[in-house]
Design a protein around this motif. Structure first.
Motif, mmCIF file in Angstrom:
data_model
loop_
_atom_site.group_PDB
_atom_site.id
_atom_site.type_symbol
_atom_site.label_atom_id
_atom_site.label_comp_id
_atom_site.label_asym_id
_atom_site.label_seq_id
_atom_site.Cartn_x
_atom_site.Cartn_y
_atom_site.Cartn_z
ATOM 1 N N LYS A 9 0.922 -1.332 0.014
ATOM 2 C CA LYS A 9 -0.078 -0.018 -0.155
ATOM 3 C C LYS A 9 0.850 1.249 -0.054
ATOM 4 N N GLU A 10 1.997 1.236 0.826
ATOM 5 C CA GLU A 10 2.723 2.266 0.837
ATOM 6 C C GLU A 10 3.414 2.679 -0.633
ATOM 7 N N LYS A 11 4.076 1.425 -1.105
ATOM 8 C CA LYS A 11 4.784 1.621 -2.385
ATOM 9 C C LYS A 11 3.816 2.062 -3.390
ATOM 10 N N SER A 12 2.606 1.794 -3.561
ATOM 11 C CA SER A 12 1.615 2.240 -4.447
ATOM 12 C C SER A 12 1.264 3.705 -4.224
ATOM 13 N N MET A 13 1.263 3.979 -3.077
ATOM 14 C CA MET A 13 0.861 5.527 -2.660
ATOM 15 C C MET A 13 2.190 6.476 -3.075
ATOM 16 N N VAL A 14 3.406 5.798 -2.947
ATOM 17 C CA VAL A 14 4.490 6.737 -3.284
ATOM 18 C C VAL A 14 4.467 6.710 -4.756
ATOM 19 N N THR A 15 4.292 5.461 -5.552
ATOM 20 C CA THR A 15 4.239 5.499 -7.134
ATOM 21 C C THR A 15 2.955 6.390 -7.447
ATOM 22 N N ALA A 16 2.057 6.409 -6.786
ATOM 23 C CA ALA A 16 0.872 7.377 -7.182
ATOM 24 C C ALA A 16 1.380 8.953 -7.206
ATOM 25 N N ALA A 17 2.087 9.203 -6.010
ATOM 26 C CA ALA A 17 2.381 10.651 -5.745
ATOM 27 C C ALA A 17 3.469 10.889 -7.025
ATOM 28 N N LEU A 18 4.362 10.129 -7.076
ATOM 29 C CA LEU A 18 5.577 10.414 -8.171
ATOM 30 C C LEU A 18 4.852 10.458 -9.728
ATOM 31 N N GLN A 21 3.192 14.089 -9.748
ATOM 32 C CA GLN A 21 4.253 15.002 -9.717
ATOM 33 C C GLN A 21 4.793 15.045 -11.098
ATOM 34 N N THR A 22 4.710 13.919 -11.896
ATOM 35 C CA THR A 22 5.414 13.952 -13.068
ATOM 36 C C THR A 22 4.563 14.497 -14.179
ATOM 37 N N LEU A 23 3.109 14.424 -14.001
ATOM 38 C CA LEU A 23 1.931 14.796 -14.763
ATOM 39 C C LEU A 23 1.958 16.150 -14.826
ATOM 40 N N ARG A 24 2.079 16.570 -13.306
ATOM 41 C CA ARG A 24 1.837 18.067 -13.175
ATOM 42 C C ARG A 24 3.342 18.944 -13.856
ATOM 43 N N ASN A 25 4.135 18.349 -14.028
ATOM 44 C CA ASN A 25 5.466 19.152 -14.322
ATOM 45 C C ASN A 25 5.093 19.778 -15.572
ATOM 46 N N ARG A 26 5.312 20.900 -15.590
ATOM 47 C CA ARG A 26 5.302 21.958 -16.954
ATOM 48 C C ARG A 26 6.455 22.155 -17.351
ATOM 49 N N ARG A 27 7.562 22.092 -16.921
ATOM 50 C CA ARG A 27 8.794 22.476 -17.787
ATOM 51 C C ARG A 27 9.295 21.259 -18.489
ATOM 52 N N GLY A 28 10.122 21.661 -19.613
ATOM 53 C CA GLY A 28 10.512 20.543 -20.208
ATOM 54 C C GLY A 28 10.409 20.794 -21.863
ATOM 55 N N GLU A 29 10.710 20.116 -22.487
ATOM 56 C CA GLU A 29 10.763 20.313 -23.794
ATOM 57 C C GLU A 29 9.917 19.313 -24.650
ATOM 58 N N GLY A 30 8.932 19.801 -25.654
ATOM 59 C CA GLY A 30 8.019 19.132 -26.293
ATOM 60 C C GLY A 30 8.450 18.628 -27.190
ATOM 61 N N TYR A 31 7.480 17.927 -27.998
ATOM 62 C CA TYR A 31 8.028 17.406 -29.410
ATOM 63 C C TYR A 31 8.072 18.346 -30.370
ATOM 64 N N VAL A 32 7.180 19.192 -30.531
ATOM 65 C CA VAL A 32 7.169 20.420 -31.493
ATOM 66 C C VAL A 32 8.572 21.268 -31.333
ATOM 67 N N ASP A 33 8.921 21.471 -30.321
ATOM 68 C CA ASP A 33 10.315 22.317 -30.056
ATOM 69 C C ASP A 33 11.254 21.488 -30.848
ATOM 70 N N THR A 34 11.397 20.237 -30.461
ATOM 71 C CA THR A 34 12.558 19.447 -30.909
ATOM 72 C C THR A 34 12.598 19.192 -32.284
#
Length: 76
Positions: A9-18, A21-34
């Motif tokens: 349960k703890e491991k699944s909660m940590v995985t869900a939180a990660l 966090q990854t989906l909320r991340n707005r920084r980075g490079e998109g495919y169009v830029d590349t």
């Protein structure tokens, strides 16, 4: 068995939180830029090659060919 379920349960909660966090991340490079960067690099490379081709065919090679012919046609 309870320890295992608690750990899972703890491991699944940590995985869900990660994942959140990854989906909320707005920084980075998109495919169009590349894709645009690659397209610009290809176009600039093609222009450079075309310029070098014109330079060698129009200026350097005819002069070089004439000089070589003059060297071997020496009559003296």
């Amino acid at each position: 068995m309870k320890k295992w379920l608690k750990a899972a349960k703890e491991k699944s909660m940590v995985t869900a939180a990660l994942a959140k966090q990854t989906l909320r991340n707005r920084r980075g490079e998109g495919y169009v830029d590349t894709g645009i960067k690659i397209l610009i690099a290809v176009v600039i490379g093609a222009l450079l090659l075309a310029g070098l081709y014109l330079l060698f065919n129009g200026t350097i090679l005819p002069t070089l060919t004439q000089r070589i012919k003059d060297m071997f046609n020496y009559k003296g």
